[in-house]
Design a protein around this motif. Structure first.
Motif, PDB file in Angstrom:
ATOM      1  N   ALA A  26       0.824  -1.207   0.000  1.00  0.00           N
ATOM      2  CA  ALA A  26       0.000   0.000   0.000  1.00  0.00           C
ATOM      3  C   ALA A  26       0.860   1.259   0.000  1.00  0.00           C
ATOM      4  CB  ALA A  26      -0.922  -0.004   1.215  1.00  0.00           C
ATOM      5  N   THR A  30       0.941   3.905  -3.172  1.00  0.00           N
ATOM      6  CA  THR A  30       0.468   5.276  -2.970  1.00  0.00           C
ATOM      7  C   THR A  30       1.513   6.293  -3.385  1.00  0.00           C
ATOM      8  OG1 THR A  30      -0.953   4.582  -1.151  1.00  0.00           O
ATOM      9  CG2 THR A  30      -0.410   6.911  -1.274  1.00  0.00           C
ATOM     10  N   ARG A  82     -12.391  -0.196   7.521  1.00  0.00           N
ATOM     11  CA  ARG A  82     -10.971  -0.031   7.218  1.00  0.00           C
ATOM     12  C   ARG A  82     -10.571  -0.709   5.890  1.00  0.00           C
ATOM     13  NH1 ARG A  82     -11.449   3.628  10.657  1.00  0.00           N
ATOM     14  NH2 ARG A  82     -10.761   3.377  12.812  1.00  0.00           N
ATOM     15  N   LYS A  83     -10.481  -2.030   5.876  1.00  0.00           N
ATOM     16  CA  LYS A  83      -9.917  -2.733   4.737  1.00  0.00           C
ATOM     17  C   LYS A  83     -10.660  -2.457   3.433  1.00  0.00           C
ATOM     18  CE  LYS A  83      -8.654  -7.294   2.967  1.00  0.00           C
ATOM     19  NZ  LYS A  83      -8.512  -8.737   3.262  1.00  0.00           N
ATOM     20  N   MET A  86      -9.659   0.976   2.044  1.00  0.00           N
ATOM     21  CA  MET A  86      -8.260   1.037   1.631  1.00  0.00           C
ATOM     22  C   MET A  86      -8.041   0.283   0.326  1.00  0.00           C
ATOM     23  SD  MET A  86      -5.969   0.894   5.134  1.00  0.00           S
ATOM     24  CE  MET A  86      -6.708  -0.583   5.860  1.00  0.00           C
ATOM     25  N   LEU A 123      -6.434   6.076   1.994  1.00  0.00           N
ATOM     26  CA  LEU A 123      -5.413   5.113   2.412  1.00  0.00           C
ATOM     27  C   LEU A 123      -4.574   5.535   3.618  1.00  0.00           C
ATOM     28  CD1 LEU A 123      -2.332   3.822   2.106  1.00  0.00           C
ATOM     29  CD2 LEU A 123      -4.315   2.339   1.781  1.00  0.00           C
ATOM     30  N   LEU A 126      -6.296   5.741   7.205  1.00  0.00           N
ATOM     31  CA  LEU A 126      -6.885   4.451   7.565  1.00  0.00           C
ATOM     32  C   LEU A 126      -5.815   3.411   7.856  1.00  0.00           C
ATOM     33  CD1 LEU A 126      -9.400   5.919   6.424  1.00  0.00           C
ATOM     34  CD2 LEU A 126     -10.167   3.713   5.577  1.00  0.00           C
ATOM     35  N   ALA A 127      -4.707   3.487   7.123  1.00  0.00           N
ATOM     36  CA  ALA A 127      -3.613   2.551   7.372  1.00  0.00           C
ATOM     37  C   ALA A 127      -3.053   2.748   8.771  1.00  0.00           C
ATOM     38  CB  ALA A 127      -2.515   2.739   6.326  1.00  0.00           C
ATOM     39  N   TYR A 130      -5.681   1.483  11.244  1.00  0.00           N
ATOM     40  CA  TYR A 130      -5.742   0.017  11.252  1.00  0.00           C
ATOM     41  C   TYR A 130      -4.600  -0.554  12.097  1.00  0.00           C
ATOM     42  CZ  TYR A 130      -5.536  -4.808   9.566  1.00  0.00           C
ATOM     43  OH  TYR A 130      -5.494  -6.186   9.488  1.00  0.00           O
TER      44      TYR A 130
END
Length: 407
Positions: A26, A30, A82-83, A86, A123, A126-127, A130
């Motif tokens: 990820a 990005t 979350r997932k 993302m 992303l 949230l990453a 998470y």
């Protein structure tokens, strides 16, 4: 979704390895997709017959939309999850990048890059949230370090790949190649990341969203971490922005390709974010953060020297320290926030990108007036503020008890 009493993901387990693979992919995707256009700006200017300043909008429109969108997406994510967000954001950004390779007009390209900024906003915050929710506190430093290491590799690779491909093909084919990598990374992410087990959905009510942001801004430790985001990213971006001007000018007079190769220094960021992240778990986040900022100060001091070897060594030390400090501070946000972790992460990233924009602009005034001496002094002042702020930060009682137990 399970209850919050379930065990967190711990270092050394299969779930931890899958999480790290997903987050590395990820971060790589990005930053590769965001920055892949930076070395292509001269080609974009020629293709669309725009000025050099206008061609820079291909990057700035994306990061500008991203910074603003982070605050909104971070709030809505507390009810969305979350997932799924993302994974969808990664795939959408990759597909939009593929579309930018075929658009016929400049304004269409800018519109797509702006929409990409919206997609990217799903992303980063949230990453961080998470990892703060799912990873054991003793293992989160390493996990966040690997995510940021992937970001460093992606930022470097996106620039280098498009630069190299544009020499043997066209800029459109170069961008398309990065888009394909983004699609692959999105698939890896979706297949590898374990589902959330500790996320608790909250209703998307505007009053509660604003209240959550207010709560975070009343938390003195979080505010100091937000200040660190501004100061660290501001000093780092300012250094890289004007180092190129210095190295292109006498007495160095390096070629553009040689100056561009300086992004290879980002490789040390991969090792730094991982190593310092693991060190933070052993020595504590305050010590890891202070040590990393001190390294950045030492690196800036080296760049003030005249020999080219000293300048390059200073950039290496500065980069090592930055990625270590960023991985420590960003992982600390997820642990410190008592609730609405995505919103806390969004605030951190908002100040992070604001630092790049504001300090980067002020650094240009310093360059125009005093040259590199002015830039180094300005960056040094920012880092002194960051170091002072770091000494005001203290680890939590739980972290202190855990460190005593390890000893």
């Amino acid at each position: 979704m399970s209850t919050s009493t379930e065990a967190r993901i711990v270092r050394g387990t299969p779930a931890f390895r899958r999480t790290n693979l997903a987050m590395f992919a990820a971060g790589f995707s990005t930053f590769a997709l965001v920055y892949c256009v930076q070395p292509l700006m001269p080609e974009l200017a020629r293709t669309f017959r725009v000025s050099a300043a206008t061609s820079a909008l291909a990057l700035s429109v994306t990061t500008g939309v991203l910074a603003a969108a982070l605050l909104v997406v971070g709030a809505l994510a507390e009810s969305w999850g979350r997932k799924p967000i993302m994974a969808g954001a990664l795939m959408a950004a990759a597909l939009l990048t593929l579309l930018t390779a075929v658009v016929p007009s400049w304004h269409a390209l800018l519109a797509l890059r702006a929409v990409e900024g919206l997609a990217f906003a799903g992303l980063p915050a949230l990453a961080m949230a998470y990892l703060g929710e799912e990873i054991d506190p003793g293992s989160i430093g390493l996990a966040m370090g690997l995510y940021i290491g992937g970001s460093a590799l992606g930022g470097m690779s996106g620039r280098l790949l498009t630069s190299a491909l544009a020499d043997v093909a066209t800029w459109r084919e170069a961008v398309a190649a990065v888009g394909v990598l983004g699609v692959v990374a999105a698939i890896v992410f979706a297949r590898s990341l374990p589902p959330s087990r500790h996320f608790v959905a909250r209703p998307a009510v505007l009053r509660s969203m604003l209240a959550a942001y207010g709560d975070h801004l009343r938390d003195a430790r979080l505010v100091r971490l937000f200040a660190e985001a501004f100061l660290l990213m501001g000093s780092f971006v300012t250094s890289y922005n004007y180092l190129a001007f210095r190295l292109l000018a006498p007495p160095y007079a390096l070629r553009q390709s040689a100056v561009g190769a300086i992004f290879l220094v980002y490789l040390v960021g991969i090792g730094s974010s991982t190593w310092v992240g693991a060190m933070a778990g052993r020595l504590g986040r305050p010590a890891a953060l202070r040590s990393s900022i001190a390294l950045m100060l030492g690196g800036v001091a080296l760049t003030a020297a005249r020999p080219l070897a000293a300048v390059i060594a200073g950039v290496v030390v500065l980069t090592f320290g930055f990625f270590g400090a960023h991985s420590t501070a960003s992982s600390w946000v997820g642990l410190q926030a008592r609730g609405a972790k995505a919103q806390a992460s969004s605030l951190y990233l908002f100040f992070y990108y604001a630092g790049a924009s504001i300090a980067g602009w002020v650094g240009g005034l310093c360059w125009s007036t005093w040259g590199w001496t002015g830039v180094a002094a300005f960056v040094g002042a920012l880092l002194c503020l960051a170091l002072g702020t770091a000494f005001d930060l203290r680890g939590s009682g739980a972290e202190a008890a855990a460190l005593v137990g390890r000893r």
